[in-house]
Design a protein around this motif. Structure first.
Motif, short mmCIF file in Angstrom:
data_model
loop_
_atom_site.label_atom_id
_atom_site.label_comp_id
_atom_site.label_asym_id
_atom_site.label_seq_id
_atom_site.Cartn_x
_atom_site.Cartn_y
_atom_site.Cartn_z
N SER A 1 0.79 -1.22 0.00
CA SER A 1 0.00 0.00 0.00
C SER A 1 0.83 1.27 0.00
CB SER A 1 -0.95 0.01 1.21
OG SER A 1 -0.21 -0.03 2.41
N ARG B 1 -6.74 -0.05 4.05
CA ARG B 1 -7.68 -0.06 2.94
C ARG B 1 -7.48 1.12 2.00
NH1 ARG B 1 -9.96 -4.19 0.81
NH2 ARG B 1 -9.35 -3.22 -1.13
N THR B 2 -7.21 2.30 2.57
CA THR B 2 -7.06 3.49 1.74
C THR B 2 -5.90 3.34 0.77
OG1 THR B 2 -7.96 4.87 3.52
CG2 THR B 2 -6.76 5.99 1.76
N ASP C 1 -6.63 0.56 -1.95
CA ASP C 1 -7.51 0.99 -3.03
C ASP C 1 -6.76 1.89 -4.00
OD1 ASP C 1 -9.63 -0.42 -2.01
OD2 ASP C 1 -10.52 1.29 -0.96
N GLU D 1 -5.84 1.05 -8.04
CA GLU D 1 -6.22 1.91 -9.15
C GLU D 1 -5.02 2.22 -10.03
OE1 GLU D 1 -9.21 3.00 -10.31
OE2 GLU D 1 -9.87 1.45 -8.90
N PRO E 1 -6.55 -6.26 -4.52
CA PRO E 1 -6.17 -5.78 -3.20
C PRO E 1 -6.77 -6.64 -2.10
CG PRO E 1 -7.93 -4.42 -4.10
CD PRO E 1 -7.59 -5.44 -5.16
N GLU F 1 -6.86 -7.06 2.13
CA GLU F 1 -6.51 -6.62 3.48
C GLU F 1 -6.05 -7.83 4.28
OE1 GLU F 1 -8.98 -3.53 5.56
OE2 GLU F 1 -10.34 -3.95 3.88
N ASP G 1 -4.09 8.36 1.99
CA ASP G 1 -3.15 7.58 1.19
C ASP G 1 -1.78 8.23 1.26
OD1 ASP G 1 -2.00 5.87 -0.71
OD2 ASP G 1 -2.53 7.26 -2.33
#
Length: 338
Positions: free
Chosen positions: A16, A41-42, A45, A49, A60, A62, A292
């Motif tokens: 991430s 999660r942020t 995601d 993308e 993705p 978690e 993020d």
């Protein structure tokens, strides 16, 4: 042995942010389907993308790498949704920036669970899926601190040292079994990643990487190159990494004294620490409601975007040829001059 099969499905832990994020971007350009494992999660995601925008499939997931059952479930989901895993990159970590005596037992244990056992769990799951097919590559993202411990990072240094011992044992076992599964390590220098903004810190001043500092893309290029050529035991990235490892072999006591004198100030800026800064040891800093962080940290203006040493390390044949040609040329010149 024939040419190694190009990877079609890759797994990156700690995807991430930081090095994992930069590596995902680089692999996505190849059209490889990428499973992105992390807790936040942020950030997940956002990197998913980026992978899709580059034209690759992204999954993705978690997962807390310290939890073996979660890693097992993630591995099965990847195989079911993306296909057979060809490449597994262990990169996730967390730690504590503090003197050892100021690090609580539960914090030290948690850092070891994520940073060391997370690699063990990831490797175990990768082997579970790769062994029946007798193919695949596992890349362990290491550090110069896997060979040279420094003050204020006892948990991190201990975990990285442990990963080296674990990987060496595993490599011998795979060789004994005549397995074609490859395991290699990539040892990194100080990097401009979000870790200095979100690791648990008890330092009085703001934490920073020890210069020279490199951009995460430098690490990503080395990791992808290692995945392409996993026959080498390990790769060193950055002249500072090579100096730390070699220096510790030659004069460890001298380095002890040098780091005792300089190691505290070198890892802190002149600014006081922010008492409200996040800490991702127990929960992700980019979880629900978090922002993020991307690949880079707060020291972009000081980060080198390239490493000559890393390039030379990856292109040893070119380097050796060039040095040989230079030596021959010098000898011919001396003879002509004489």
């Amino acid at each position: 042995m024939g040419r190694r099969r190009a990877a079609e499905v890759a797994v990156i832990t700690g995807a991430s942010a930081g090095v994992g994020r930069a590596t995902a971007r680089l692999l996505a350009r190849r059209g490889i389907a990428i499973a992105l494992l992390a807790r936040g999660r942020t950030g997940l995601d956002a990197v998913a993308e980026e992978v899709r925008a580059a034209g690759s499939r992204a999954l993705p997931v978690e997962v807390d790498m310290a939890e073996h059952d979660q890693v097992v479930a993630a591995g099965q989901r990847i195989e079911d949704e993306l296909g057979p895993i060809d490449l597994w990159i262990n990169n996730a970590f967390s730690s504590v920036l503090a003197p050892f005596r100021d690090t609580r037992p539960a914090e030290f244990e948690r850092a070891m669970q994520v940073t060391y056992l997370g690699y063990v769990h990831g490797t175990r799951v990768a082997l579970h899926h790769m062994t029946p097919r007798d193919r695949g590559v596992i890349v362990q993202v290491g550090s110069a601190l896997a060979y040279r411990g420094i003050p204020l990072q006892a948990a991190y240094c201990g975990a990285k040292h442990a990963i080296v011992g674990f990987t060496e044992s595993l490599r011998c076992e795979l060789m004994h079994e005549r397995s074609t599964i490859a395991v290699t390590m990539v040892h990194l220098p100080a990097l401009n990643t979000p870790q200095f903004d979100w690791l648990l810190s008890r330092l009085p001043r703001r934490a920073r990487p020890v210069p020279p500092i490199y951009a995460p893309a430098v690490a990503a290029r080395a990791i992808v190159a290692a995945a392409d050529r996993p026959g080498r035991r390990e790769y060193w990235v950055g002249a500072s990494t090579a100096l730390a490892i070699l220096g510790n072999r030659l004069a460890p006591g001298l380095l002890d004294r040098y780091l005792a004198r300089t190691g505290y100030d070198a890892q802190q800026t002149d600014r006081p620490a922010d008492p409200d800064r996040p800490a991702n040891l127990w929960l992700p800093a980019d979880g629900p409601g978090g922002r993020d962080r991307g690949a880079g940290g707060s020291f972009t203006d000081r980060a080198h975007r390239h490493s000559a040493q890393a390039w030379l390390s990856r292109h040893r044949l070119v380097t050796a040829t060039g040095l040989t040609a230079a030596a021959v040329g010098a000898l011919a010149w001396r003879r002509a001059a004489g």
